[in-house]
Design a protein around this motif. Sequence first.
Motif, PDB file in Angstrom:
ATOM      1  N   ILE A   2      -6.075 -50.904  37.068  1.00 11.23           N
ATOM      2  CA  ILE A   2      -6.003 -49.872  36.037  1.00 11.23           C
ATOM      3  C   ILE A   2      -5.924 -48.595  36.813  1.00 11.23           C
ATOM      4  CG2 ILE A   2      -7.418 -48.688  34.169  1.00 11.23           C
ATOM      5  CD1 ILE A   2      -8.880 -51.401  33.700  1.00 11.23           C
ATOM      6  N   GLU A   3      -5.006 -47.712  36.237  1.00  9.36           N
ATOM      7  CA  GLU A   3      -4.915 -46.344  36.995  1.00  9.36           C
ATOM      8  C   GLU A   3      -4.611 -45.524  35.944  1.00  9.36           C
ATOM      9  OE1 GLU A   3      -1.868 -47.046  40.668  1.00  9.36           O
ATOM     10  OE2 GLU A   3      -1.158 -48.151  38.917  1.00  9.36           O
ATOM     11  N   MET A  44     -10.997 -45.143  27.581  1.00 11.64           N
ATOM     12  CA  MET A  44     -10.869 -46.701  27.635  1.00 11.64           C
ATOM     13  C   MET A  44      -9.798 -46.885  26.447  1.00 11.64           C
ATOM     14  SD  MET A  44     -14.519 -48.309  28.061  1.00 11.64           S
ATOM     15  CE  MET A  44     -14.044 -49.891  28.297  1.00 11.64           C
ATOM     16  N   ARG A  45      -9.868 -46.133  25.184  1.00 12.29           N
ATOM     17  CA  ARG A  45      -8.912 -46.165  24.095  1.00 12.29           C
ATOM     18  C   ARG A  45      -7.496 -45.691  24.455  1.00 12.29           C
ATOM     19  NH1 ARG A  45     -10.527 -46.767  18.879  1.00 12.29           N
ATOM     20  NH2 ARG A  45      -8.694 -45.439  17.971  1.00 12.29           N
ATOM     21  N   ILE A  46      -7.487 -44.875  25.451  1.00  7.57           N
ATOM     22  CA  ILE A  46      -6.228 -44.523  25.864  1.00  7.57           C
ATOM     23  C   ILE A  46      -5.560 -45.375  26.706  1.00  7.57           C
ATOM     24  CG2 ILE A  46      -4.958 -42.663  27.441  1.00  7.57           C
ATOM     25  CD1 ILE A  46      -7.076 -40.748  26.547  1.00  7.57           C
ATOM     26  N   VAL A  47      -6.276 -46.065  27.543  1.00  5.58           N
ATOM     27  CA  VAL A  47      -5.878 -47.215  28.412  1.00  5.58           C
ATOM     28  C   VAL A  47      -5.238 -48.196  27.684  1.00  5.58           C
ATOM     29  CG1 VAL A  47      -6.505 -48.870  29.997  1.00  5.58           C
ATOM     30  CG2 VAL A  47      -7.365 -46.591  30.323  1.00  5.58           C
ATOM     31  N   LEU A  48      -5.804 -48.515  26.367  1.00  7.32           N
ATOM     32  CA  LEU A  48      -5.397 -49.735  25.508  1.00  7.32           C
ATOM     33  C   LEU A  48      -4.400 -49.237  24.602  1.00  7.32           C
ATOM     34  CD1 LEU A  48      -9.053 -51.385  24.995  1.00  7.32           C
ATOM     35  CD2 LEU A  48      -6.875 -52.271  26.502  1.00  7.32           C
ATOM     36  N   GLY A  49      -3.817 -48.056  24.743  1.00  6.73           N
ATOM     37  CA  GLY A  49      -2.743 -47.313  24.072  1.00  6.73           C
ATOM     38  C   GLY A  49      -3.147 -47.207  22.400  1.00  6.73           C
ATOM     39  N   LEU A  50      -4.581 -46.929  22.188  1.00  2.00           N
ATOM     40  CA  LEU A  50      -4.974 -46.643  20.851  1.00  2.00           C
ATOM     41  C   LEU A  50      -5.018 -45.202  20.403  1.00  2.00           C
ATOM     42  CD1 LEU A  50      -7.996 -49.227  20.912  1.00  2.00           C
ATOM     43  CD2 LEU A  50      -5.652 -49.226  19.708  1.00  2.00           C
ATOM     44  N   GLU A  51      -5.012 -44.261  21.635  1.00  2.00           N
ATOM     45  CA  GLU A  51      -4.928 -42.924  21.714  1.00  2.00           C
ATOM     46  C   GLU A  51      -3.676 -42.380  22.478  1.00  2.00           C
ATOM     47  OE1 GLU A  51      -6.705 -41.005  19.716  1.00  2.00           O
ATOM     48  OE2 GLU A  51      -8.747 -41.889  19.228  1.00  2.00           O
ATOM     49  N   LEU A  59      -2.389 -46.563  33.064  1.00  6.53           N
ATOM     50  CA  LEU A  59      -1.411 -47.835  33.486  1.00  6.53           C
ATOM     51  C   LEU A  59      -2.364 -48.884  33.552  1.00  6.53           C
ATOM     52  CD1 LEU A  59       1.388 -46.165  35.657  1.00  6.53           C
ATOM     53  CD2 LEU A  59       1.315 -46.451  33.237  1.00  6.53           C
ATOM     54  N   VAL A  60      -1.682 -50.147  33.160  1.00 12.23           N
ATOM     55  CA  VAL A  60      -2.414 -51.350  33.599  1.00 12.23           C
ATOM     56  C   VAL A  60      -1.356 -52.362  34.259  1.00 12.23           C
ATOM     57  CG1 VAL A  60      -3.541 -53.386  32.563  1.00 12.23           C
ATOM     58  CG2 VAL A  60      -3.755 -51.169  31.402  1.00 12.23           C
ATOM     59  N   GLY A  61      -1.638 -52.601  35.568  1.00 14.92           N
ATOM     60  CA  GLY A  61      -0.612 -53.211  36.277  1.00 14.92           C
ATOM     61  C   GLY A  61       0.622 -52.548  36.593  1.00 14.92           C
ATOM     62  N   GLY A  62       0.557 -51.255  36.374  1.00 17.82           N
ATOM     63  CA  GLY A  62       1.678 -50.292  36.740  1.00 17.82           C
ATOM     64  C   GLY A  62       2.349 -49.884  35.358  1.00 17.82           C
ATOM     65  N   ARG A  63       1.966 -50.604  34.200  1.00 20.40           N
ATOM     66  CA  ARG A  63       2.851 -50.253  33.006  1.00 20.40           C
ATOM     67  C   ARG A  63       1.671 -49.943  31.869  1.00 20.40           C
ATOM     68  NH1 ARG A  63       4.951 -56.041  31.876  1.00 20.40           N
ATOM     69  NH2 ARG A  63       2.789 -56.723  32.886  1.00 20.40           N
ATOM     70  N   PRO A  64       2.425 -49.115  30.932  1.00 19.41           N
ATOM     71  CA  PRO A  64       1.794 -48.778  29.745  1.00 19.41           C
ATOM     72  C   PRO A  64       1.280 -50.050  29.202  1.00 19.41           C
ATOM     73  CG  PRO A  64       3.579 -47.418  30.057  1.00 19.41           C
ATOM     74  CD  PRO A  64       3.670 -48.548  30.965  1.00 19.41           C
ATOM     75  N   TYR A  65      -0.104 -49.797  28.307  1.00 16.00           N
ATOM     76  CA  TYR A  65      -0.348 -51.165  27.557  1.00 16.00           C
ATOM     77  C   TYR A  65       0.482 -51.608  26.616  1.00 16.00           C
ATOM     78  CZ  TYR A  65      -3.431 -54.138  24.825  1.00 16.00           C
ATOM     79  OH  TYR A  65      -3.722 -55.038  24.035  1.00 16.00           O
ATOM     80  N   GLY A  66       1.094 -50.186  25.873  1.00 10.29           N
ATOM     81  CA  GLY A  66       2.078 -50.601  24.953  1.00 10.29           C
ATOM     82  C   GLY A  66       3.343 -51.475  25.173  1.00 10.29           C
TER      83      GLY A  66
END
Length: 301
Positions: A2-3, A44-51, A59-66
């Motif tokens: 997670i970055e 955490m909500r931003i990481v998960l694309g909720l905000e 980024l998660v694994g170099g990509r946006p969650y969305g």
Amino acid sequence: MIEVTGLTMRYGRALAVDDLTFAVKPGVVTGFLGPNGAGKSTTMRIVLGLEAPHAGTALVGGRPYGSLKAPMREVGALLDAGAVHGGRSAVAHLRCLARSNGIGRKRVGEVLELVGLAAVADRRIAGFSLGMRQRLGIAAAMLGDPAVLMFDEPVNGLDPEGIRWIRGVFRRMAAEGRTVLVSSHLMAEMALTADHVVVIGRGRLVADAATAEVVAHFQRGVLVRAADRRALADVLAAGGASVREEDGGLAVSGMDATRIGQLALARGIALSELTPRTASLEDAFMELTEESVEFGAGRAA
């Protein structure tokens, strides 16, 4: 991994996250710590694309969650154990999630067994206790067997057996090379669980280091007991240490235990106790965030 890079988020005039940058690496349990209102849940909500942030990236694994096609297979998350349809059974809830991400029914049974809810799988969630809902949320997070796991206050409502169990789950997942991020206010539990901590206050990064390093930074000195306390105090003071009497011994700061032992040996002073006093993670956290507490309680009369 997670970055989070330069993350900034505002709600009206309130700055919830302020140019926040950190990385959560695989293979360790990372504790995400901060006072109420520090910005942990928002991050955490931003990481998960909720905000959607006003600036920066998550980024998660170099990509946006969305951009993930089957997100539950890559990221498992528990942010709110109460965010479930009370009229559904536990198994129906998990089957719905599984179907949306192309996960087979067999896996539903596996995670129910894993979290200890197999015996109540057909019961309506409305009748579940808080601890049972937490277990169901953990089951949902693990449903896709993901490489990244994120939990916000996962031990709320769990009994001692459940807390020990989830601690073991986190450690086992990290040992398998997964990325595990756990947000919690329970410092004693984090001290037992987290290998690394990211501490934030008022949306800004306060600390990002191994848990042991953070605690060691706030060492409280050394407690020494000796047959000739006065002679030892003179020796240590001459060596540059600060010494004061405490509980029949000497509280020493400015000198580590090894040096104290060497000086005592050189002068032939017998020691009955030589105990380094390290701070707890709670002590370190309180000092790190003392300027960031939004709602500080007054002292009891």
